[in-house]
Design an enzyme around this catalytic site. Structure first.
Site, PDB file in Angstrom:
ATOM      1  CD  GLU A  37      -2.492   1.236   2.742  1.00  0.00           C
ATOM      2  OE1 GLU A  37      -3.388   2.077   2.900  1.00  0.00           O
ATOM      3  OE2 GLU A  37      -2.162   0.411   3.634  1.00  0.00           O
TER       4      GLU A  37
ATOM      5  CE  LYS B  85      -8.513   1.251   2.905  1.00  0.00           C
ATOM      6  NZ  LYS B  85      -7.565   1.780   3.895  1.00  0.00           N
TER       7      LYS B  85
ATOM      8  CB  CYS C  74      -4.609  -1.563   4.665  1.00  0.00           C
ATOM      9  SG  CYS C  74      -3.842  -1.639   6.307  1.00  0.00           S
TER      10      CYS C  74
END
Length: 402
Positions: free
Chosen positions: A233, A288, A340
């Protein structure tokens, strides 16, 4: 005073039993039998210990599971908040377990525990009550959790001492009888773990060495004959779409190997934490879907959100999200993208998902148990859903998760 000390000790024992599986795993000492016994002991204690001890145990569980959350605040320039946040999570989970303290009847506490297994305080979903059994002889499906709670609570309803142990037979239904099959993706995948300290990550002087390191990793993977290289990330610590020269260099490298890498996207005056998929001189972006509470968004009413963001996060918690999960098709194989925190969220496992590529930056919380807890949560979802996860992280956590 003696009673207070006794209750405090019971609370500490309960919290330790409930949390030990994380620390054992962190030190490479995981044992299925030990995890099973500690987990059963933890829930038995939660069902039977005195009411005041319940409140203490919730506080200590909050500390043992989440003491590390405040570590990231120093990178926002508000490091003085770290002990306050740590104490706050202790209070949060004192309140989380507080319903159990309203009764001393184990079967009612069992009902509360089952209800609490669906509760996510402040949108934070890492307190999975079934998680202590993820590497044990007990399963983590809802019906198995119900069977466990019944087995441990029903003896309180049986007056005959000779028959009190009879409900324990319900533990047979709680045994782990296996999970859906997980398969390896039919690709040769290189997972890269970087070791970039968070305090160094965004400094301009470190940008060139970081980019050089990334291209070296890509070149190594290409020479070793991999189909895909996965980098962590925000491994490119910049807005990639605002750096055309760098973007063109990565696109050129992607003519020889497929590349997954995290970076940032600035679009229509909005910030996105994204995954870039580079393939044959072209790229796709996955935004995301699920943001980290307080890290990337403020889970508070609108009138408080701006004040907290501006006061404690210097306006940094202002990321926005995609509207649905993103899948990448890599050499004919579909992968669900996760960044994540997303890899520990139910939403990312909905639909037809067999393989997942997850990228993380765990340096925010170094050194701590956070990468271990993250991996255990990914194992929890991966096994329940039959998904194989390919995880590349900065600091710790890189590997194939089944």
């Amino acid at each position: 005073m003696k009673k207070f000390i006794l209750h405090l000790l019971l609370a500490i024992v309960t919290a330790v039993c409930f949390s030990a599986f994380i620390y054992l795993d962190d030190y490479g000492l995981t044992n299925k039998l030990l995890n099973t016994l500690l987990g059963l002991g933890a829930f038995a204690l939660l069902l039977y210990i005195p009411r005041r001890a319940i409140l203490f145990s919730g506080f200590f569980i909050g500390l043992l599971w989440f003491y590390w959350i405040g570590y990231s605040f120093k990178y926002q320039g508000v490091g003085y908040m770290t002990p306050i946040v740590t104490f706050g999570f202790g209070i949060l989970y004192l309140l989380f377990f507080a319903p159990l303290a309203f009764t001393d009847k184990p079967y009612i506490r069992a009902i509360f525990l089952f209800i609490l297994s669906f509760v996510e305080p402040l949108g934070w979903n890492w307190m999975k009550l079934e998680l202590p059994f993820v590497n044990s002889y007990i399963g983590v499906y809802n019906y198995q959790f119900i069977a466990l709670l019944l087995a441990l609570s029903l003896p309180a309803l049986i007056p005959d001492k000779k028959l009190k142990a009879l409900p324990l037979l319900l533990l047979i239904a709680a045994f782990n009888y296996g999970y859906p099959p997980q398969k390896d993706a039919p690709l040769k995948i290189k997972l890269v773990q970087t070791e970039i300290k968070q305090e160094d990550k965004w400094q301009r002087k470190n940008l060139y060495p970081t980019v050089e390191m990334i291209f070296n990793k890509i070149q190594e993977a290409t020479q070793e004959g991999y189909d895909l290289v996965v980098l962590p990330e925000s491994v490119f610590p910049l807005f990639m779409n605002k750096n055309p020269m760098l973007l063109s260099q990565v696109l050129e490298a992607s003519k020889h190997i497929d590349i997954i890498a995290g970076s940032l996207l600035r679009e229509d005056h909005l910030n996105y934490n994204v995954t870039y998929f580079f393939h044959n001189g072209k790229f796709n972006i996955a935004k995301k879907l699920v943001l980290v509470p307080f890290g990337e968004y403020i889970p508070l009413p609108g009138f408080m959100k701006k004040f907290v963001n501006d006061t404690f996060f210097a306006g940094a918690s202002d990321f926005v999200t995609a509207k649905h999960p993103t899948d990448f098709t890599i050499k004919g194989v579909k992968f669900r993208n996760a960044i994540c925190y997303e890899a520990t969220c139910q939403e990312l496992y909905n639909g037809d998902v067999k393989y997942m590529i997850a990228i993380s930056n765990n340096a925010w919380f170094a050194p701590s148990i956070e990468p271990t807890l993250q991996r255990l949560l990914m194992e929890y979802y991966a096994r329940k859903k039959g998904v194989t996860i390919y995880h590349a992280a900065n600091y710790k956590g890189t590997g194939v998760i089944k």
